[in-house]
Design a protein around this motif. Structure first.
Motif, PDB file in Angstrom:
ATOM      1  N   SER A 182       0.820  -1.209   0.000  1.00 56.54           N
ATOM      2  CA  SER A 182       0.000   0.000   0.000  1.00 56.54           C
ATOM      3  C   SER A 182       0.854   1.260   0.000  1.00 56.54           C
ATOM      4  CB  SER A 182      -0.918   0.022   1.228  1.00 56.54           C
ATOM      5  OG  SER A 182      -1.849  -1.034   1.180  1.00 56.54           O
ATOM      6  N   ALA A 183       0.326   2.303  -0.644  1.00 58.96           N
ATOM      7  CA  ALA A 183       0.958   3.629  -0.597  1.00 58.96           C
ATOM      8  C   ALA A 183       0.379   4.358   0.608  1.00 58.96           C
ATOM      9  CB  ALA A 183       0.673   4.392  -1.882  1.00 58.96           C
ATOM     10  N   HIS A 184       1.106   4.311   1.731  1.00 56.24           N
ATOM     11  CA  HIS A 184       0.594   4.859   2.982  1.00 56.24           C
ATOM     12  C   HIS A 184       0.619   6.393   2.998  1.00 56.24           C
ATOM     13  CE1 HIS A 184       0.953   0.753   4.366  1.00 56.24           C
ATOM     14  NE2 HIS A 184       0.491   1.070   5.560  1.00 56.24           N
ATOM     15  N   VAL A 185      -0.511   6.975   3.353  1.00 58.90           N
ATOM     16  CA  VAL A 185      -0.635   8.422   3.542  1.00 58.90           C
ATOM     17  C   VAL A 185      -1.389   8.628   4.851  1.00 58.90           C
ATOM     18  CG1 VAL A 185      -1.615  10.559   2.637  1.00 58.90           C
ATOM     19  CG2 VAL A 185      -0.613   8.910   1.077  1.00 58.90           C
ATOM     20  N   GLN A 186      -1.050   9.704   5.578  1.00 58.36           N
ATOM     21  CA  GLN A 186      -1.707   9.968   6.856  1.00 58.36           C
ATOM     22  C   GLN A 186      -2.380  11.342   6.864  1.00 58.36           C
ATOM     23  OE1 GLN A 186       1.642   8.735   7.011  1.00 58.36           O
ATOM     24  NE2 GLN A 186       0.887   6.674   7.403  1.00 58.36           N
ATOM     25  N   SER A 187      -3.503  11.411   7.570  1.00 54.06           N
ATOM     26  CA  SER A 187      -4.169  12.676   7.881  1.00 54.06           C
ATOM     27  C   SER A 187      -4.414  12.714   9.384  1.00 54.06           C
ATOM     28  CB  SER A 187      -5.506  12.794   7.143  1.00 54.06           C
ATOM     29  OG  SER A 187      -5.306  12.895   5.747  1.00 54.06           O
ATOM     30  N   PHE A 188      -4.306  13.915   9.980  1.00 54.24           N
ATOM     31  CA  PHE A 188      -4.454  14.056  11.423  1.00 54.24           C
ATOM     32  C   PHE A 188      -5.493  15.132  11.720  1.00 54.24           C
ATOM     33  CE2 PHE A 188      -0.111  13.018  10.270  1.00 54.24           C
ATOM     34  CZ  PHE A 188       0.162  11.880  11.030  1.00 54.24           C
ATOM     35  N   ILE A 189      -6.188  14.973  12.846  1.00 57.04           N
ATOM     36  CA  ILE A 189      -7.146  15.985  13.266  1.00 57.04           C
ATOM     37  C   ILE A 189      -7.259  15.937  14.781  1.00 57.04           C
ATOM     38  CG2 ILE A 189      -9.261  14.580  13.236  1.00 57.04           C
ATOM     39  CD1 ILE A 189     -10.587  16.976  11.750  1.00 57.04           C
ATOM     40  N   GLU A 190      -7.455  17.108  15.397  1.00 58.02           N
ATOM     41  CA  GLU A 190      -7.603  17.189  16.858  1.00 58.02           C
ATOM     42  C   GLU A 190      -9.078  17.277  17.203  1.00 58.02           C
ATOM     43  OE1 GLU A 190      -5.328  19.424  20.555  1.00 58.02           O
ATOM     44  OE2 GLU A 190      -5.780  20.582  18.749  1.00 58.02           O
ATOM     45  N   VAL A 191      -9.498  16.536  18.231  1.00 55.84           N
ATOM     46  CA  VAL A 191     -10.905  16.444  18.590  1.00 55.84           C
ATOM     47  C   VAL A 191     -11.089  16.823  20.059  1.00 55.84           C
ATOM     48  CG1 VAL A 191     -12.939  14.943  18.669  1.00 55.84           C
ATOM     49  CG2 VAL A 191     -11.168  14.558  16.938  1.00 55.84           C
ATOM     50  N   ASP A 192     -12.102  17.618  20.334  1.00 52.99           N
ATOM     51  CA  ASP A 192     -12.463  17.974  21.700  1.00 52.99           C
ATOM     52  C   ASP A 192     -13.456  16.930  22.216  1.00 52.99           C
ATOM     53  OD1 ASP A 192     -13.494  19.064  24.065  1.00 52.99           O
ATOM     54  OD2 ASP A 192     -13.316  21.122  23.339  1.00 52.99           O
ATOM     55  N   VAL A 193     -13.022  16.120  23.175  1.00 52.82           N
ATOM     56  CA  VAL A 193     -13.875  15.041  23.689  1.00 52.82           C
ATOM     57  C   VAL A 193     -14.285  15.316  25.139  1.00 52.82           C
ATOM     58  CG1 VAL A 193     -12.990  13.264  22.142  1.00 52.82           C
ATOM     59  CG2 VAL A 193     -11.795  13.713  24.289  1.00 52.82           C
ATOM     60  N   THR A 194     -14.353  16.591  25.503  1.00 53.00           N
ATOM     61  CA  THR A 194     -14.721  16.952  26.876  1.00 53.00           C
ATOM     62  C   THR A 194     -16.100  16.417  27.248  1.00 53.00           C
ATOM     63  OG1 THR A 194     -13.412  18.978  26.653  1.00 53.00           O
ATOM     64  CG2 THR A 194     -14.959  18.864  28.499  1.00 53.00           C
ATOM     65  N   ASN A 195     -17.064  16.528  26.332  1.00 52.57           N
ATOM     66  CA  ASN A 195     -18.417  16.041  26.621  1.00 52.57           C
ATOM     67  C   ASN A 195     -18.426  14.531  26.847  1.00 52.57           C
ATOM     68  OD1 ASN A 195     -19.490  18.610  26.401  1.00 52.57           O
ATOM     69  ND2 ASN A 195     -20.046  18.373  24.240  1.00 52.57           N
ATOM     70  N   ILE A 196     -17.671  13.811  26.040  1.00 53.21           N
ATOM     71  CA  ILE A 196     -17.586  12.361  26.202  1.00 53.21           C
ATOM     72  C   ILE A 196     -16.905  12.012  27.523  1.00 53.21           C
ATOM     73  CG2 ILE A 196     -16.524  10.268  25.266  1.00 53.21           C
ATOM     74  CD1 ILE A 196     -16.927  11.415  22.477  1.00 53.21           C
ATOM     75  N   TRP A 197     -15.842  12.750  27.869  1.00 53.17           N
ATOM     76  CA  TRP A 197     -15.127  12.517  29.120  1.00 53.17           C
ATOM     77  C   TRP A 197     -16.073  12.675  30.321  1.00 53.17           C
ATOM     78  CZ3 TRP A 197      -9.960  11.335  30.293  1.00 53.17           C
ATOM     79  CH2 TRP A 197      -9.595  11.485  31.623  1.00 53.17           C
ATOM     80  N   ASN A 198     -16.832  13.745  30.324  1.00 55.33           N
ATOM     81  CA  ASN A 198     -17.741  14.003  31.435  1.00 55.33           C
ATOM     82  C   ASN A 198     -18.888  12.996  31.475  1.00 55.33           C
ATOM     83  OD1 ASN A 198     -16.189  16.216  32.173  1.00 55.33           O
ATOM     84  ND2 ASN A 198     -17.412  17.666  30.958  1.00 55.33           N
ATOM     85  N   TRP A 199     -19.410  12.635  30.307  1.00 55.36           N
ATOM     86  CA  TRP A 199     -20.515  11.668  30.255  1.00 55.36           C
ATOM     87  C   TRP A 199     -20.068  10.312  30.785  1.00 55.36           C
ATOM     88  CZ3 TRP A 199     -21.211   6.984  27.798  1.00 55.36           C
ATOM     89  CH2 TRP A 199     -22.526   6.496  27.768  1.00 55.36           C
ATOM     90  N   ARG A 200     -18.885   9.870  30.397  1.00 54.18           N
ATOM     91  CA  ARG A 200     -18.387   8.569  30.886  1.00 54.18           C
ATOM     92  C   ARG A 200     -18.200   8.602  32.398  1.00 54.18           C
ATOM     93  NH1 ARG A 200     -13.308   6.924  32.270  1.00 54.18           N
ATOM     94  NH2 ARG A 200     -13.011   4.652  32.371  1.00 54.18           N
ATOM     95  N   ASN A 201     -17.584   9.658  32.913  1.00 53.83           N
ATOM     96  CA  ASN A 201     -17.393   9.761  34.359  1.00 53.83           C
ATOM     97  C   ASN A 201     -18.726   9.718  35.107  1.00 53.83           C
ATOM     98  OD1 ASN A 201     -14.618   9.861  34.216  1.00 53.83           O
ATOM     99  ND2 ASN A 201     -14.515  12.099  34.273  1.00 53.83           N
ATOM    100  N   LYS A 202     -19.754  10.231  34.487  1.00 54.59           N
ATOM    101  CA  LYS A 202     -21.071  10.264  35.116  1.00 54.59           C
ATOM    102  C   LYS A 202     -21.706   8.878  35.178  1.00 54.59           C
ATOM    103  CE  LYS A 202     -25.649  12.356  34.473  1.00 54.59           C
ATOM    104  NZ  LYS A 202     -26.461  13.274  33.610  1.00 54.59           N
ATOM    105  N   HIS A 203     -21.442   8.042  34.172  1.00 58.00           N
ATOM    106  CA  HIS A 203     -22.155   6.761  34.059  1.00 58.00           C
ATOM    107  C   HIS A 203     -21.299   5.524  34.360  1.00 58.00           C
ATOM    108  CE1 HIS A 203     -25.878   8.391  32.289  1.00 58.00           C
ATOM    109  NE2 HIS A 203     -25.099   9.247  31.657  1.00 58.00           N
TER     110      HIS A 203
END
Length: 442
Positions: free
Chosen positions: A232-253
């Motif tokens: 395969s001809a490997h190529v990469q793409s990167f992106i930053e994601v804000d997962v604060t809502n997911i972090w708080n939801w998991r801690n809650k449940h």
């Protein structure tokens, strides 16, 4: 072994000839390309013969051992049977014994033909070894054959083509020598692709260097990774994601979930759910390449890279991941991860993946550039979740706040996935994660 498994390699015998065996007791250990498993006996008895040795490759359905079992006792009134009945039973028993003996002899022949090439570090099926023996192909020649099978294994077609080329080459060589004797210059043969040369690393005895043999799985992973980078001809793409809502939801449940289900609620099922939804939006990621053709996969089967205690990785597959809700995904993730760590996966549970997710953040990595799991065309690496200062936009103005963020690293095959599709894929996943419904229940 599962429908997609055709052969396995014997890694060790747990019983020796003469040992007593109980029903469901493990007799030997076998390994496929990804999973090690135990093979149990179906009967009580005594192991009387082993037909294959360690490192032999055995096809599914072949006899690997003979176990002697106790026969049913006869009733006291058996003497009342007529002489004709006794003769018929004796004849039937002799025919059955003859059939068993013939089966054993055939299996012995297969095992003997395969054992002559057992010193090789590569794995060859008994059929390939038998053809090599009949065609006088030496172990050294067999090592040089480039395989087209899974993990570059030499198939029946590969060795038959080699034998044919070898015979044709001898004829061509004779013709070339004749032409040369007449004063003609033979044309140079077309160069054939050869495997990458091995690099010999010097061992410094005075520095107390230690040489350690790679494990079987380590060798397979090494071969698989090299094959992927060469394919395969490997190529990469990167992106930053804000997962604060997911972090708080998991801690809650998470505490309520563990109390109710007896399992941990991790971030992995949340991410796997988002990946499955994103693949449904971009089905051209869920493909494989077959020569100059593209195979569109109907099912979304997500591979989930899991670390083993010995440091190696294994990739169990969540089949039809888009059909699972978050609870189902969480249970599936925990089940596969737990059995992977304990070596209890079934061989078929590592086959048939169409896209892979690996969590490099588990080891503290912020991001990574994962190698594609062939024959797939994409793999996603999940980076570590970190608390970082970030600009928060509000109607009243922007301000700096603490947010939980992570990087997604997407490696894809540039032969069939262009930069636009590769980038749009993780952009859509970012949207799903950042717009996570914090009011949902599990």
């Amino acid at each position: 072994m599962g429908e997609s498994v055709a052969e396995a390699t014997i890694t060790s015998w747990l019983k020796e000839v003469g040992d007593s065996i109980e029903a469901d007791e493990a007799v030997l250990e076998i390994a496929t390309d990804k999973v090690d498993s135990e093979v149990p006996s179906e009967y009580d008895g005594v192991l009387v013969e082993k037909l294959f040795e360690v490192d032999d490759v055995v096809k599914v359905g072949e006899v690997v051992a003979i176990i002697e079992v106790d026969g049913d006792g006869e009733d006291d009134d058996a003497s009342d049977e007529t002489e004709t009945d006794v003769t018929a039973e004796t004849k039937a028993a002799e025919e059955a014994a003859s059939m068993v003996e013939e089966s054993v002899n055939q299996a012995k022949t297969t095992a003997d033909s395969a054992s002559s090439y057992s010193d090789s570090k590569r794995f060859y099926s008994p059929l390939v070894k038998n053809i090599a023996r009949q065609e006088n192909v030496s172990p050294e020649e067999l090592e040089s054959i480039k395989g087209t099978g899974l993990d570059d294994r030499v198939t029946k077609d590969d060795i038959l083509a080699y034998v044919k080329d070898k015979k044709d080459g001898a004829s061509t060589s004779q013709k070339t020598r004749t032409e040369t004797s007449l004063g003609e210059t033979p044309s140079a043969p077309q160069a054939k692709a050869s495997p990458a040369p091995k690099v010999n690393t010097p061992v410094n005895i005075n520095a107390e260097d230690e040489v350690i043999e790679m494990s079987r799985m380590g060798k397979l992973i090494s071969s698989h990774m090299i094959a992927s980078t060469q394919t395969s001809a490997h190529v990469q793409s990167f992106i930053e994601v804000d997962v604060t809502n997911i972090w708080n939801w998991r801690n809650k449940h998470k505490n309520a979930f563990q109390k109710r289900e007896g399992e941990k609620l991790t971030f992995t099922p949340i991410f796997m759910e988002a990946v499955a939804k994103t693949i449904k939006d971009f089905p051209k990621i869920n493909i494989s390449v077959d020569g100059d053709k593209i195979v569109m996969k109907k099912h979304i089967n997500l591979g989930m890279a899991a670390a083993l205690p010995d440091g190696n990785l294994i990739v169990p597959v969540i089949r039809d991941a888009d059909q699972l809700n978050l609870l189902g995904m969480a249970k599936k993730v925990n089940d596969l991860a737990g059995r992977a760590r304990n070596g209890k996966l079934k061989p078929d549970e590592t086959q048939g993946g169409t896209y892979t997710v690996t969590n490099v953040g588990t080891f503290g990595s912020v991001m990574g550039t994962p190698i594609i799991n062939q024959p797939q065309v994409g793999i996603l690496a999940l980076g570590a979740i970190r608390k970082v200062p970030a600009v928060i936009e509000t109607p009243e103005g922007d301000f700096i706040g603490i947010r939980h963020k992570m990087f997604l690293s997407h490696s894809y095959d540039h032969r069939v996935v262009n930069g636009a599709l590769g980038g749009q894929f993780i952009q859509r996943m970012k949207e799903y994660l950042e717009n996570f419904d914090t009011e949902r229940s599990i």
